[in-house]
Design a protein around this motif. Structure first.
Motif, short mmCIF file in Angstrom:
data_model
loop_
_atom_site.label_atom_id
_atom_site.label_comp_id
_atom_site.label_asym_id
_atom_site.label_seq_id
_atom_site.Cartn_x
_atom_site.Cartn_y
_atom_site.Cartn_z
N SER A 67 6.83 -2.05 -34.78
CA SER A 67 6.57 -1.91 -33.35
C SER A 67 6.25 -3.26 -32.71
O SER A 67 6.71 -3.57 -31.60
N GLN A 89 9.35 -5.44 -32.30
CA GLN A 89 10.15 -4.99 -31.16
C GLN A 89 9.58 -5.55 -29.85
O GLN A 89 10.33 -5.97 -28.96
N LYS A 148 11.29 -8.12 -27.20
CA LYS A 148 11.40 -7.79 -25.77
C LYS A 148 10.86 -8.92 -24.91
O LYS A 148 11.40 -9.20 -23.84
#
Length: 248
Positions: A53, A56, A60
């Motif tokens: 997580s 990611q 981003k």
């Protein structure tokens, strides 16, 4: 005095913060490949779910690049970063500005606010104008610093919206946190009445569809604000934190 709740960061937030710190400090260099998620989780004593997580989110925000079947690599964030990268850098600095970031932000705001004042004068609708002057009247009469900040933010956004250009208000929103932080510093050194007077002159020029005058007045205002900020640099820590007075 009201006290704020203390909120503990999650494991994911701690992971992301540590990785960002390592990238921004140069401990992890551009192009360097990160360990795979299993090894990274084992080294940092956290779960693979947290690592996945967190990676990611780092991707981003432009800090890493995930290449399928090859791995995760540290980005050169000046070339591959985005607005999320800029916000993270601001948070990494403790929401304080070094001189280069302050200068860069004021240059960016000055150019865009002048252009938006011109476009608003050329393209505004009656509804745009009505909303702009309603907000200006609220700003001129408000006393609470937090209310001033909120009203001023909406007033500037109204000018950007009046350009009828989709990109400008969205970009304005993206820089809102840093703009507010700068404005809190500025309002320690310039009376709200001076800002209101300058913004009323801009609004009246927009209403008269005098694009040259609107742009010139906004230029004069932004240049003055930049000069005040640079004269007062370096700032005390209280002036650089998020939360405070109004946005110019």
């Amino acid at each position: 005095m009201p006290f704020q709740k203390i909120v503990m960061p999650t494991m994911k937030e701690l992971f992301v913060r540590q990785m960002e710190n390592m990238i921004l400090s140069g401990e992890l260099s551009a192009g360097e490949q990160l360990p795979n998620e299993r090894d990274l989780a084992a080294q940092m004593n956290i779960s693979r779910t947290v690592v996945n997580s967190g990676i990611q989110e780092l991707a981003k925000n432009g800090f890493v690049c995930i290449v399928p079947r090859k791995g995760t690599f540290v980005n050169d964030f000046l070339r591959q970063g985005n607005l999320g990268t800029l916000t993270s850098i601001f948070h990494h600095s403790g929401r304080q500005f070094d001189l280069s970031m302050l200068t860069a932000l004021m240059e960016y705001r000055s150019i865009n606010e002048q252009k938006c004042a011109r476009l608003a004068a050329e393209r505004h609708t009656a509804e745009d104008l009505k909303h702009m002057f309603e907000l200006l009247e609220q700003l001129e009469t408000c006393c609470d610093p937090e209310e001033c900040a909120e009203v001023s933010t909406r007033f500037h956004r109204a000018i950007f919206i009046a350009t009828q250009n989709l990109i400008y208000p969205l970009m304005y929103n993206s820089f809102q946190e840093m703009s507010l932080a700068v404005t809190r510093i500025l309002f320690r050194h310039i009376p709200l009445s001076h800002v209101c007077s300058a913004m009323r002159a801009v609004a009246e020029a927009i209403a008269e569809r005098d694009a040259d005058r609107a742009e010139a007045l906004m230029s004069e205002h932004t240049v003055r604000c930049s000069q005040i900020l640079l004269e007062q640099y370096p700032f005390g820590s209280a002036g650089t934190e998020a939360g405070g007075q109004a946005e110019t």
